[in-house]
Scaffold this motif. Structure first.
Motif, PDB file in Angstrom:
ATOM      1  N   ILE A 308       0.816  -1.221   0.000  1.00  0.00           N
ATOM      2  CA  ILE A 308       0.000   0.000   0.000  1.00  0.00           C
ATOM      3  C   ILE A 308       0.849   1.269   0.000  1.00  0.00           C
ATOM      4  O   ILE A 308       0.408   2.327  -0.466  1.00  0.00           O
ATOM      5  N   ILE A 311       1.189   3.438  -3.148  1.00  0.00           N
ATOM      6  CA  ILE A 311       0.187   4.453  -3.482  1.00  0.00           C
ATOM      7  C   ILE A 311       0.679   5.829  -3.050  1.00  0.00           C
ATOM      8  O   ILE A 311       0.463   6.837  -3.725  1.00  0.00           O
ATOM      9  N   LYS A 316       0.801   5.915  -7.052  1.00  0.00           N
ATOM     10  CA  LYS A 316      -0.025   4.912  -7.736  1.00  0.00           C
ATOM     11  C   LYS A 316      -1.452   4.998  -7.197  1.00  0.00           C
ATOM     12  O   LYS A 316      -1.669   5.328  -6.034  1.00  0.00           O
ATOM     13  N   THR A 317      -2.443   4.694  -8.029  1.00  0.00           N
ATOM     14  CA  THR A 317      -3.833   4.765  -7.584  1.00  0.00           C
ATOM     15  C   THR A 317      -4.231   3.483  -6.860  1.00  0.00           C
ATOM     16  O   THR A 317      -3.593   2.432  -7.024  1.00  0.00           O
ATOM     17  N   ILE A 318      -5.291   3.575  -6.079  1.00  0.00           N
ATOM     18  CA  ILE A 318      -5.805   2.406  -5.362  1.00  0.00           C
ATOM     19  C   ILE A 318      -6.212   1.320  -6.347  1.00  0.00           C
ATOM     20  O   ILE A 318      -5.886   0.143  -6.172  1.00  0.00           O
ATOM     21  N   LEU A 321      -3.242  -0.567  -7.995  1.00  0.00           N
ATOM     22  CA  LEU A 321      -2.649  -1.571  -7.111  1.00  0.00           C
ATOM     23  C   LEU A 321      -3.596  -2.758  -6.926  1.00  0.00           C
ATOM     24  O   LEU A 321      -3.142  -3.902  -6.800  1.00  0.00           O
ATOM     25  N   LEU A 349      -6.800   3.907   3.701  1.00  0.00           N
ATOM     26  CA  LEU A 349      -5.623   4.655   3.258  1.00  0.00           C
ATOM     27  C   LEU A 349      -5.447   5.932   4.077  1.00  0.00           C
ATOM     28  O   LEU A 349      -4.325   6.305   4.438  1.00  0.00           O
TER      29      LEU A 349
END
Length: 361
Positions: A308, A311, A316-318, A321, A349
């Motif tokens: 995680i 991100i 990086k986007t949820i 991933l 997050l």
């Protein structure tokens, strides 16, 4: 002209039905609703021009392209990023639509009074082309930005629909470029462009209405709860054999990360273990008190949690991933994530980021 008129009316009816169906879909469908609504306005404007006997002014009617082009790019962006557009973004994307509407309203007012409409007509045509090519440029930027996750994202119907929109716009832009070199065929290109509107309507109906339909007896197996272990209790099960298979499964998942394969099926795992699919079900249901999909998706959630920080650190986007973790859809990911942690991915997050800040301070 009568067949063309019937063609417009049939498109209009189908578009209205599609909009009505999409109203009850997920949030991302509001973009599709706006796109189809723009198409309806375009069809109505052309219908008005024909009924008034002004076929020579068809090119001056409202062009649905100024609505479809920017909103299709926005739809692709949402599909690749996994985020919904704010109302402010939707309003900005509506500017070409509103400007084109104002030009058409000017035409409606100016035509009966014999006012000059040559300049606005030229503006309308070139403005449509500028919007279309700008949209294609933005699509190219999106494909480049999300190039690393595009292959996995393409497994999702929303992304497939977004790519179909790009193909549609390339087709339209080719027609418009050809029209510059063959001005006498302007109406031919207009009719061909209208037929492409039928194509985009068909794509929306296929991806968001027909393909989303699931009969009750064809439910997604990932939504099926673990089978009761009662049906297996009468089987003669060797506990040592059962423990060995559980260890083999754990070893395969740990060493080869099989769960990252979005297309992994229970039959694939059974083949790797050299057992039948029925025996594999016994291992999961009787030995682990779960089912194949629950087990695999739980591993995917753990993989997501282990990575995680990408991100935050790698921007990086949820959803990107989630795709890398083996999920094929946003809805399945959200379902298992909340089931495992009791929070939505975005909520988790936020808590994670607050915890990191607290540790650093």
């Amino acid at each position: 002209m009568v067949p063309f008129l019937l063609f417009l009316i049939s498109q209009l009816v189908i578009s209205v039905i599609a909009i009505w169906k999409l109203i009850w879909k997920e949030e991302n469908s509001r973009i599709l609703i706006i796109m189809l609504a723009g198409g309806v306005i375009g069809l109505l404007s052309k219908l008005f021009v024909i009924v008034m006997g002004l076929e020579e002014d068809l090119l001056f009617s409202f062009s649905s392209t100024v609505c479809i082009a920017p909103f299709s790019s926005l739809y692709l962006k949402n599909s690749l990023s996994g985020r919904s557009s704010s109302w402010r973004t939707l309003l900005i994307a509506s500017i070409p639509l509103l400007f084109s509407l104002l030009l058409f309203i000017y035409y409606l007012i100016a035509r009966p009074y014999g006012m000059h409409i040559g300049a606005p007509q030229t503006i309308t045509q070139h403005f449509r082309d500028v919007v279309l090519f700008s949209s294609l440029a933005f699509d190219s930027y999106l494909l480049y930005t999300y190039r690393h996750t595009l292959q996995r994202a393409m497994q999702h119907p929303n992304t497939q629909l977004g790519i179909s929109f790009i193909i549609h716009k390339v087709f339209l832009s080719t027609l418009f470029l050809l029209s510059f070199f063959n001005l006498s065929a302007t109406h031919f290109f207009l009719y061909t462009g209208l037929s492409s509107t039928t194509i985009i309507l068909g794509l929306v109906i296929y991806f968001k209405i027909i393909r989303d339909y699931r009969p009750r007896n064809m439910e997604d197996p990932s939504s099926t709860p673990a089978k009761s272990t009662v049906k297996y209790q009468k089987n003669s099960i060797d506990n040592v054999y059962l423990e060995n298979k559980k260890a083999e499964i754990a070893s395969l998942m740990r060493k080869e990360n099989l769960f990252l394969d979005a297309d992994l099926a229970s039959a694939d795992l059974a083949n790797r273990l050299d057992i039948s699919n029925h025996e594999l079900s016994i291992v999961f249901n009787y030995g682990m008190q779960t089912n194949f999909y629950q087990y695999i998706n739980t591993l995917r959630i753990h993989y997501f949690l282990d990575h995680i920080d990408q991100i935050i650190g790698e921007n990086k986007t949820i959803l990107a991933l989630a795709y890398e973790s083996g999920f094929q859809s946003k809805s399945t990911f959200n379902k298992y994530f909340k089931q495992e942690l009791g929070l939505s991915p975005s909520e988790y997050l936020k808590h994670h980021q607050h915890s990191l800040k607290a540790i650093k301070s």
